[in-house]
Design an enzyme around this catalytic site. Structure first.
Site, PDB file in Angstrom:
ATOM      1  N   ASN A 197       0.835  -1.210   0.000  1.00  7.36           N
ATOM      2  CA  ASN A 197       0.000   0.000   0.000  1.00  7.36           C
ATOM      3  C   ASN A 197       0.873   1.265   0.000  1.00  7.36           C
ATOM      4  OD1 ASN A 197       1.004   0.075   2.570  1.00  7.36           O
ATOM      5  ND2 ASN A 197      -0.946   0.437   3.589  1.00  7.36           N
ATOM      6  N   ASP A 254      -4.179  -2.842   0.891  1.00  5.32           N
ATOM      7  CA  ASP A 254      -3.818  -2.758   2.303  1.00  5.32           C
ATOM      8  C   ASP A 254      -4.114  -4.109   2.941  1.00  5.32           C
ATOM      9  OD1 ASP A 254      -3.849  -2.309   5.099  1.00  5.32           O
ATOM     10  OD2 ASP A 254      -4.114  -0.158   4.739  1.00  5.32           O
ATOM     11  N   ILE A 267      -7.784 -10.590   1.110  1.00  5.43           N
ATOM     12  CA  ILE A 267      -7.488 -10.624  -0.325  1.00  5.43           C
ATOM     13  C   ILE A 267      -7.601 -12.067  -0.811  1.00  5.43           C
ATOM     14  CG2 ILE A 267      -4.965 -10.733   0.085  1.00  5.43           C
ATOM     15  CD1 ILE A 267      -5.175  -8.761  -2.645  1.00  5.43           C
ATOM     16  N   LYS A 270      -2.519  -3.002  13.836  1.00  3.04           N
ATOM     17  CA  LYS A 270      -3.541  -3.569  12.936  1.00  3.04           C
ATOM     18  C   LYS A 270      -2.869  -4.289  11.768  1.00  3.04           C
ATOM     19  CE  LYS A 270      -7.736  -0.779  12.830  1.00  3.04           C
ATOM     20  NZ  LYS A 270      -8.363   0.355  12.102  1.00  3.04           N
ATOM     21  N   GLY A 312      -5.347 -16.612   6.451  1.00  2.00           N
ATOM     22  CA  GLY A 312      -6.625 -17.054   5.878  1.00  2.00           C
ATOM     23  C   GLY A 312      -6.434 -17.454   4.421  1.00  2.00           C
ATOM     24  N   LYS A 320      -4.467 -20.707   4.266  1.00  2.00           N
ATOM     25  CA  LYS A 320      -5.331 -21.846   4.621  1.00  2.00           C
ATOM     26  C   LYS A 320      -6.221 -22.238   3.437  1.00  2.00           C
ATOM     27  CE  LYS A 320      -9.209 -22.802   7.633  1.00  2.00           C
ATOM     28  NZ  LYS A 320     -10.190 -22.157   8.474  1.00  2.00           N
ATOM     29  N   TYR A 335       4.602  -2.326  17.764  1.00  2.00           N
ATOM     30  CA  TYR A 335       5.378  -3.165  16.839  1.00  2.00           C
ATOM     31  C   TYR A 335       5.714  -4.502  17.492  1.00  2.00           C
ATOM     32  CZ  TYR A 335       9.213  -4.341  13.574  1.00  2.00           C
ATOM     33  OH  TYR A 335      10.036  -4.954  12.655  1.00  2.00           O
ATOM     34  N   ARG A 378      16.063   4.665  10.543  1.00  2.00           N
ATOM     35  CA  ARG A 378      16.898   3.660  11.196  1.00  2.00           C
ATOM     36  C   ARG A 378      18.352   4.106  11.157  1.00  2.00           C
ATOM     37  NH1 ARG A 378      14.060  -1.716   8.741  1.00  2.00           N
ATOM     38  NH2 ARG A 378      13.517  -0.268   7.076  1.00  2.00           N
TER      39      ARG A 378
HETATM   40  P1  NAD Z   1       9.885  -1.291   4.965  1.00  2.00           P
HETATM   41  O1  NAD Z   1       9.162  -0.296   5.770  1.00  2.00           O
HETATM   42  O2  NAD Z   1      10.867  -0.806   3.942  1.00  2.00           O
HETATM   43  O3  NAD Z   1       8.879  -2.265   4.207  1.00  2.00           O
HETATM   44  C1  NAD Z   1       7.599  -2.570   4.668  1.00  2.00           C
HETATM   45  C2  NAD Z   1       6.671  -2.586   3.470  1.00  2.00           C
HETATM   46  O4  NAD Z   1       5.360  -2.940   3.908  1.00  2.00           O
HETATM   47  C3  NAD Z   1       6.552  -1.215   2.787  1.00  2.00           C
HETATM   48  O5  NAD Z   1       6.651  -1.360   1.397  1.00  2.00           O
HETATM   49  C4  NAD Z   1       5.164  -0.734   3.201  1.00  2.00           C
HETATM   50  O6  NAD Z   1       4.599   0.166   2.282  1.00  2.00           O
HETATM   51  C5  NAD Z   1       4.415  -2.051   3.300  1.00  2.00           C
HETATM   52  N1  NAD Z   1       3.238  -1.959   4.178  1.00  2.00           N
HETATM   53  C6  NAD Z   1       3.157  -1.417   5.416  1.00  2.00           C
HETATM   54  N2  NAD Z   1       1.908  -1.507   5.896  1.00  2.00           N
HETATM   55  C7  NAD Z   1       1.177  -2.144   4.939  1.00  2.00           C
HETATM   56  C8  NAD Z   1      -0.177  -2.525   4.836  1.00  2.00           C
HETATM   57  N3  NAD Z   1      -1.060  -2.288   5.834  1.00  2.00           N
HETATM   58  N4  NAD Z   1      -0.602  -3.155   3.711  1.00  2.00           N
HETATM   59  C9  NAD Z   1       0.266  -3.395   2.687  1.00  2.00           C
HETATM   60  N5  NAD Z   1       1.568  -3.038   2.725  1.00  2.00           N
HETATM   61  C10 NAD Z   1       2.017  -2.422   3.844  1.00  2.00           C
HETATM   62  O7  NAD Z   1      10.612  -2.275   6.006  1.00  2.00           O
HETATM   63  P2  NAD Z   1      11.586  -3.502   5.765  1.00  2.00           P
HETATM   64  O8  NAD Z   1      12.850  -3.210   6.483  1.00  2.00           O
HETATM   65  O9  NAD Z   1      11.621  -3.877   4.329  1.00  2.00           O
HETATM   66  O10 NAD Z   1      10.837  -4.633   6.605  1.00  2.00           O
HETATM   67  C11 NAD Z   1      10.078  -5.650   5.967  1.00  2.00           C
HETATM   68  C12 NAD Z   1       9.573  -6.620   7.032  1.00  2.00           C
HETATM   69  O11 NAD Z   1      10.683  -7.198   7.729  1.00  2.00           O
HETATM   70  C13 NAD Z   1       8.678  -5.969   8.080  1.00  2.00           C
HETATM   71  O12 NAD Z   1       7.639  -6.854   8.411  1.00  2.00           O
HETATM   72  C14 NAD Z   1       9.599  -5.792   9.266  1.00  2.00           C
HETATM   73  O13 NAD Z   1       8.901  -5.811  10.482  1.00  2.00           O
HETATM   74  C15 NAD Z   1      10.524  -7.002   9.120  1.00  2.00           C
HETATM   75  N6  NAD Z   1      11.831  -6.742   9.769  1.00  2.00           N
HETATM   76  C16 NAD Z   1      12.754  -5.948   9.170  1.00  2.00           C
HETATM   77  C17 NAD Z   1      13.949  -5.698   9.816  1.00  2.00           C
HETATM   78  C18 NAD Z   1      15.040  -4.860   9.190  1.00  2.00           C
HETATM   79  O14 NAD Z   1      16.064  -4.636   9.849  1.00  2.00           O
HETATM   80  N7  NAD Z   1      14.924  -4.402   7.970  1.00  2.00           N
HETATM   81  C19 NAD Z   1      14.188  -6.241  11.084  1.00  2.00           C
HETATM   82  C20 NAD Z   1      13.206  -7.014  11.669  1.00  2.00           C
HETATM   83  C21 NAD Z   1      12.033  -7.272  10.992  1.00  2.00           C
HETATM   84  N1  UDP Z   2      19.977   5.413  16.742  1.00  2.00           N
HETATM   85  C1  UDP Z   2      20.818   6.486  16.906  1.00  2.00           C
HETATM   86  N2  UDP Z   2      20.718   7.543  16.047  1.00  2.00           N
HETATM   87  C2  UDP Z   2      19.823   7.556  15.015  1.00  2.00           C
HETATM   88  C3  UDP Z   2      18.965   6.445  14.847  1.00  2.00           C
HETATM   89  C4  UDP Z   2      19.067   5.395  15.733  1.00  2.00           C
HETATM   90  O1  UDP Z   2      21.659   6.512  17.819  1.00  2.00           O
HETATM   91  O2  UDP Z   2      19.814   8.552  14.268  1.00  2.00           O
HETATM   92  C5  UDP Z   2      20.103   4.272  17.657  1.00  2.00           C
HETATM   93  C6  UDP Z   2      18.792   3.828  18.314  1.00  2.00           C
HETATM   94  O3  UDP Z   2      18.559   4.571  19.485  1.00  2.00           O
HETATM   95  C7  UDP Z   2      19.086   2.367  18.593  1.00  2.00           C
HETATM   96  C8  UDP Z   2      20.001   1.939  17.446  1.00  2.00           C
HETATM   97  O4  UDP Z   2      20.534   3.149  16.913  1.00  2.00           O
HETATM   98  O5  UDP Z   2      19.779   2.216  19.806  1.00  2.00           O
HETATM   99  C9  UDP Z   2      19.290   1.178  16.332  1.00  2.00           C
HETATM  100  O6  UDP Z   2      18.153   1.942  15.985  1.00  2.00           O
HETATM  101  P1  UDP Z   2      17.223   1.570  14.747  1.00  2.00           P
HETATM  102  O7  UDP Z   2      16.136   2.558  14.722  1.00  2.00           O
HETATM  103  O8  UDP Z   2      18.052   1.393  13.537  1.00  2.00           O
HETATM  104  O9  UDP Z   2      16.646   0.107  15.065  1.00  2.00           O
HETATM  105  P2  UDP Z   2      16.170  -0.667  16.368  1.00  2.00           P
HETATM  106  O10 UDP Z   2      17.174  -1.752  16.502  1.00  2.00           O
HETATM  107  O11 UDP Z   2      16.193   0.230  17.568  1.00  2.00           O
HETATM  108  O12 UDP Z   2      14.804  -1.113  16.035  1.00  2.00           O
END
Ligand code: NAD
Ligand code: UDP
Length: 325
Positions: free
Chosen positions: A33, A57, A62, A90, A101, A104, A144, A185
């Protein structure tokens, strides 16, 4: 050729996963989305006859015909998931219900992108899958953390009750090209700040640790888990076990970019975990997986990506508009 649905496919990890699976000859349905993702991330895939984009979304049901589902839809950066926390939980909970769903109904295998955040601010170090975690259920990260914990619960209950073929991966901090410029991040923040010569914002005293995994390694782990034997549901940790302090990361990036930026210290956000490092013994044993890309190599590639974006102001603008806050 399998037909594979990737929810959150236009995000950072999702777009890399789309690329890898297309290259392997699969047929892809990419659902997003654009909450935090961007068309820029998948524009180069749109003309591919095996790639289809669905704007949807995932909090709404779907109906599709697919063999596998990677459920990645969810904002991942603290800045983004705290922007609209009700929407975040949500997305995790209703998104998991809708994806399950579907799995399944069509008997598809489903992989849930869970997170190291299920361990909260851990008392056990490094974190093993058997550790139940220490999450504040009412803090600013809980939309989260608890959303992802509930999604894991749903995966296992659909598995036990309805025999859905599930896989759970706990992803630790992953970085690389296509993180959004204003993602918030730490890796993207520090690189963008360094390249623009702005102050590098270290939260707290920078002694908190994280273990950073390059995106290519992570994607390999996801695909191996999806194609692992039926009986192995996980959860399995996927991440890089080399641990760094945030201050070390800031200093490394200043050096690698040759930036004149200085480090400034800002308050540590509430419930920010003090240390985080995956124990990847299970991934090694069950998937034969371990990360191959060193931090310096991964950071070089990520710096090159942000350098190209910041040099091209039109793409930078569209990235900023694509970011939710
Ligand atoms: P991201 O924010 O770049 O990607 C998330 C994607 O999901 C985006 O494209 C966003 O538009 C889409 N999205 C969000 N809400 C939505 C909804 N309601 N319906 C449809 N699409 C939706 O983040 P990412 O780093 O690519 O993370 C992807 C997944 O991996 C996430 O589930 C995240 O929790 C998990 N994850 C990532 C990390 C990381 O370090 N990158 C770490 C732990 C978990
Ligand atoms: N952090 C920071 N400066 C920034 C962004 C993040 O010092 O500009 C720190 C944040 O407080 C955390 C760590 O970097 O301790 C990793 O943060 P991030 O948001 O990347 O991911 P998290 O592991 O906390 O989900």
């Amino acid at each position: 050729m399998k037909r594979i649905l990737i929810t959150g496919g236009a995000g950072f990890l999702g777009s890399h996963l789309c690329e890898r699976l297309l290259a392997a000859g699969e047929e892809l349905l990419c659902l997003d989305n654009f909450y935090t993702g961007s068309k820029d991330n998948i524009r180069h895939l749109l003309g591919n006859p095996h790639f289809e984009f669905i704007r949807h979304d995932i909090i709404n049901p779907i109906y599709l015909e697919v063999d596998q589902i990677y459920n990645l839809a969810c904002p991942a950066s603290p800045v983004h998931y705290q922007y609209n926390p009700i929407k975040t939980i949500k997305t995790s909970v209703m998104g998991a219900i809708n994806a399950l769903g579907l799995a399944k109904r069509v008997k598809a295998r489903i992989l849930q992108a869970s997170t190291s955040e299920v361990y909260g601010d851990p008392e056990i170090h490094p974190q093993q899958e058997g550790y139940w975690g220490r999450v504040n259920p009412i803090g600013i990260r809980s939309c989260y953390d608890e959303g992802k914990r509930a999604a894991e619960c749903l995966m296992m209950d659909y598995h036990r009750q309805n025999h859905v073929d599930v896989k759970i991966v706990r992803i630790f901090n992953t970085y690389g090209p296509r993180m959004a410029v204003h993602d918030g991040r730490v890796v993207s923040n520090f690189i963008v700040q360094a390249l623009k010569g702005e102050d590098i914002t270290v939260y707290g005293d920078g002694s908190q640790t994280r273990s950073f995994c390059y995106v290519d390694d992570l994607i390999e782990g996801l695909i191996r888990m999806m194609n692992s034997p039926d009986a192995f549901t996980g959860p399995v940790n996927i991440g890089n076990p080399r641990e760094f302090t945030i201050l070390q990361l800031a200093e490394t990036l200043i050096q690698m970019t040759g930036s004149a930026s200085r480090i400034i210290f800002k308050p540590l956000p509430q419930d920010d975990p003090i240390q985080r490092r995956p124990d990847i013994t299970l991934a090694r044993e069950k998937l034969g997986w371990e990360p191959e890309i060193q931090l310096s190599e991964g950071l070089e590639k990520t710096i090159a990506y942000f350098r190209s974006l910041i040099g091209d102001s039109s793409r930078l603008t569209s990235k900023l508009i694509g970011s939710c806050p």
